[in-house]
Design an enzyme around this catalytic site. Structure first.
Site, PDB file in Angstrom:
ATOM      1  CD  GLU A  95      -2.950  -1.308   2.170  1.00  0.00           C
ATOM      2  OE1 GLU A  95      -4.068  -1.752   1.876  1.00  0.00           O
ATOM      3  OE2 GLU A  95      -2.646  -0.991   3.333  1.00  0.00           O
ATOM      4  CB  CYS A 108       2.902   7.470   3.416  1.00  0.00           C
ATOM      5  SG  CYS A 108       3.337   6.287   4.670  1.00  0.00           S
ATOM      6  CB  CYS A 115       7.170  -5.294   8.474  1.00  0.00           C
ATOM      7  SG  CYS A 115       8.526  -4.475   9.351  1.00  0.00           S
ATOM      8  CB  CYS A 119       6.409  -3.065  16.062  1.00  0.00           C
ATOM      9  SG  CYS A 119       8.095  -2.641  15.587  1.00  0.00           S
ATOM     10  CB  CYS A 122       2.928  -2.188  13.627  1.00  0.00           C
ATOM     11  SG  CYS A 122       2.980  -1.725  11.887  1.00  0.00           S
ATOM     12  CB  SER A 226       9.711   3.616  15.257  1.00  0.00           C
ATOM     13  OG  SER A 226       9.119   4.061  14.073  1.00  0.00           O
ATOM     14  CG  ASN A 303      -3.942   5.502  13.704  1.00  0.00           C
ATOM     15  OD1 ASN A 303      -4.793   6.325  14.015  1.00  0.00           O
ATOM     16  ND2 ASN A 303      -2.758   5.858  13.220  1.00  0.00           N
ATOM     17  CB  CYS A 346       0.740   5.792  11.664  1.00  0.00           C
ATOM     18  SG  CYS A 346       1.234   7.410  11.219  1.00  0.00           S
TER      19      CYS A 346
HETATM   20  N1  SAH Z   1       9.367   0.347   9.876  1.00  0.00           N
HETATM   21  C1  SAH Z   1       9.485   1.750   9.924  1.00  0.00           C
HETATM   22  C2  SAH Z   1       8.476   2.523   9.090  1.00  0.00           C
HETATM   23  C3  SAH Z   1       7.024   2.102   9.109  1.00  0.00           C
HETATM   24  S1  SAH Z   1       5.904   2.577  10.365  1.00  0.00           S
HETATM   25  C4  SAH Z   1       9.451   2.238  11.343  1.00  0.00           C
HETATM   26  O1  SAH Z   1       9.248   1.423  12.236  1.00  0.00           O
HETATM   27  O2  SAH Z   1       9.692   3.395  11.594  1.00  0.00           O
HETATM   28  C5  SAH Z   1       5.636   4.280  10.392  1.00  0.00           C
HETATM   29  C6  SAH Z   1       5.297   4.772  11.813  1.00  0.00           C
HETATM   30  O3  SAH Z   1       3.973   4.375  12.258  1.00  0.00           O
HETATM   31  C7  SAH Z   1       6.250   4.174  12.828  1.00  0.00           C
HETATM   32  O4  SAH Z   1       6.661   5.113  13.758  1.00  0.00           O
HETATM   33  C8  SAH Z   1       5.373   3.129  13.477  1.00  0.00           C
HETATM   34  O5  SAH Z   1       5.881   2.738  14.692  1.00  0.00           O
HETATM   35  C9  SAH Z   1       4.047   3.835  13.550  1.00  0.00           C
HETATM   36  N2  SAH Z   1       2.924   2.918  13.812  1.00  0.00           N
HETATM   37  C10 SAH Z   1       2.892   1.590  13.618  1.00  0.00           C
HETATM   38  N3  SAH Z   1       1.707   1.074  14.005  1.00  0.00           N
HETATM   39  C11 SAH Z   1       0.972   2.102  14.456  1.00  0.00           C
HETATM   40  C12 SAH Z   1      -0.373   2.202  14.940  1.00  0.00           C
HETATM   41  N4  SAH Z   1      -1.173   1.150  15.016  1.00  0.00           N
HETATM   42  N5  SAH Z   1      -0.811   3.430  15.286  1.00  0.00           N
HETATM   43  C13 SAH Z   1      -0.021   4.512  15.158  1.00  0.00           C
HETATM   44  N6  SAH Z   1       1.232   4.465  14.691  1.00  0.00           N
HETATM   45  C14 SAH Z   1       1.734   3.281  14.340  1.00  0.00           C
END
Ligand code: SAH
Length: 376
Positions: A95, A108, A115, A119, A122, A226, A303, A346
């Site tokens: 996406e 974005c 991935c 985490c 996410c 992050s 989110n 995000c």
């Molecule tokens: N892998 C990279 C980039 C992708 S995520 C990273 O970890 O930075 C982009 C941002 O969204 C990151 O800061 C991630 O931690 C955040 N993110 C992931 N899941 C989320 C969620 N459910 N709600 C809000 N932010 C989230």
């Protein structure tokens, strides 16, 4: 047949010049002409490139192509955010999200199908990991978005650009796909490519320390990290790569990056999870880590996505957290949620991924050959 052709879209200027020289005996300026056609004018068809000799175009068509992923679906949020699902093969999809704002337009983009960082908060992590995107697939997301935006807003495209910023905040860990992300970023910043300044290209990472040092040597884009937790105990749970590269090591790499790049500051992303990492003591710990360093905190309201047990911190909690950081002199802003009605916010990007990892970081770190997921 077409798979034997080279996709020109992923080749940075120096490589494209070498390609036209060695394969077609052409001068470097031919590569520059090609770049203008591909990126400025959004051309994908050699026959439309009228300032190239007919013979050159024919030869080019035999050994090269300009191919972009196919759009499977497009969704438009009530706030104007647009999300495209792109087809990677019969099964996989990634996406890409466009976020319009009055003074800029941010694209974005994704760097991997899924991935492997795992985490816990996410949505992409839940899908698992399938493969790295090629440089052409990364650049192709920008090419496609530009075409779609120009088609839907022809008037706007005349005067100002629709894409003014590119962020690697879609699916995937960009530093785990370093060798394809680097050439893509070079194309984004090349004046014959997308001509964006280094401050307008942001790489966001979960904290792959060796690759941050490598990036400091080779590139100067803006860095976002992050962080999400102010101590190792909590971060080990939320961002499992922390068990390999703890906070102190990560921050040292960040300050090195800024020194080396003469950059302004690093943005630390901090997702606000109700009752998990949003207490006043967390804000104070975080402030102590950041104090005196060129850092900005970006607080991201969590989110939700199907299957998660986390909840978003209440607005008042986020405000209080921000105030504590500010009291310590640490700059903190709250990210406005965009596109959540179409699951484009995000951490909500899920695409379509068939997991191919044997073990992921969060689940059984101690038995993983970590380098397998870290550098591909
Ligand atoms: N892998 C990279 C980039 C992708 S995520 C990273 O970890 O930075 C982009 C941002 O969204 C990151 O800061 C991630 O931690 C955040 N993110 C992931 N899941 C989320 C969620 N459910 N709600 C809000 N932010 C989230």
């Amino acid at each position: 047949m077409s798979s034997e052709r080279v996709n020109l879209l992923g080749l940075p200027r120096a490589q494209l010049e070498t390609f036209v020289a060695t394969r077609l005996g052409a001068k470097p300026f031919r590569a520059r002409q090609l770049m203008k056609w591909m990126y400025r004018r959004g051309a994908a068809d050699f026959s439309s490139m009228t300032d190239l000799k007919q013979e050159f175009r024919t030869q080019l068509g035999e050994i090269a192509e300009i191919t972009v992923p196919q759009i499977v679906t497009e969704q438009v949020s009530k706030d104007g955010t647009r999300k495209w699902m792109l087809r990677m093969d019969e099964v996989q999809g990634i996406e890409t999200v466009y976020i319009p704002e009055p003074d800029r337009g941010t694209l974005c983009i994704s760097s991997q199908v899924g991935c492997a960082m795992d985490c816990s908060f996410c949505a992409t992590a839940q899908q698992g990991f399938n493969r790295n995107l090629t440089a052409a697939e990364i650049v192709g997301q920008v090419w496609l978005a530009q075409r779609e935006l120009t088609e839907s807003q022809p008037a706007a495209s005349e005067g100002r650009r629709s894409i003014t910023n590119i962020v690697f905040m879609g699916m995937g860990e960009p530093l785990a796909n370093y060798r394809n992300v680097l050439p893509a970023m070079q194309i984004f910043m090349d004046d014959l490519g997308y001509d964006l300044s280094r401050r307008r290209v942001t790489l966001s990472t979960s904290g792959l320390v060796p690759q941050i040092y490598k990036l400091a040597q080779e590139c100067n884009v803006a860095l976002a990290v992050s962080l999400h937790a102010p101590n190792d105990e909590l971060r080990n749970d939320l961002v499992p790569i922390n068990r390999k590269h703890p906070i102190a090591e990560l921050l040292e790499a960040c300050w090195h990056y800024i020194d080396k790049q003469n950059g302004r500051s690093i943005t630390f992303e901090y997702v606000m999870l109700d009752g998990v990492n949003d207490k006043p003591e967390h804000a104070r710990q975080l402030a102590r880590l950041m104090q005196g360093h060129p850092a900005k905190l970006n607080l991201i309201p969590f989110n939700v996505f199907p299957g998660t047990h986390y909840r978003r911190s209440p607005a008042a909690t986020i405000l209080k957290f921000r105030d504590i950081l500010n009291e310590y002199g640490v700059i903190a802003t709250t990210r406005r949620t965009r596109g959540d009605d179409i699951e484009a916010a995000c951490g909500q990007l899920a695409g379509r991924v068939t997991d191919r990892t044997v073990v992921r970081l969060g689940t059984r770190l101690s038995t993983v050959s970590r380098s397998a997921v870290e550098i591909q």
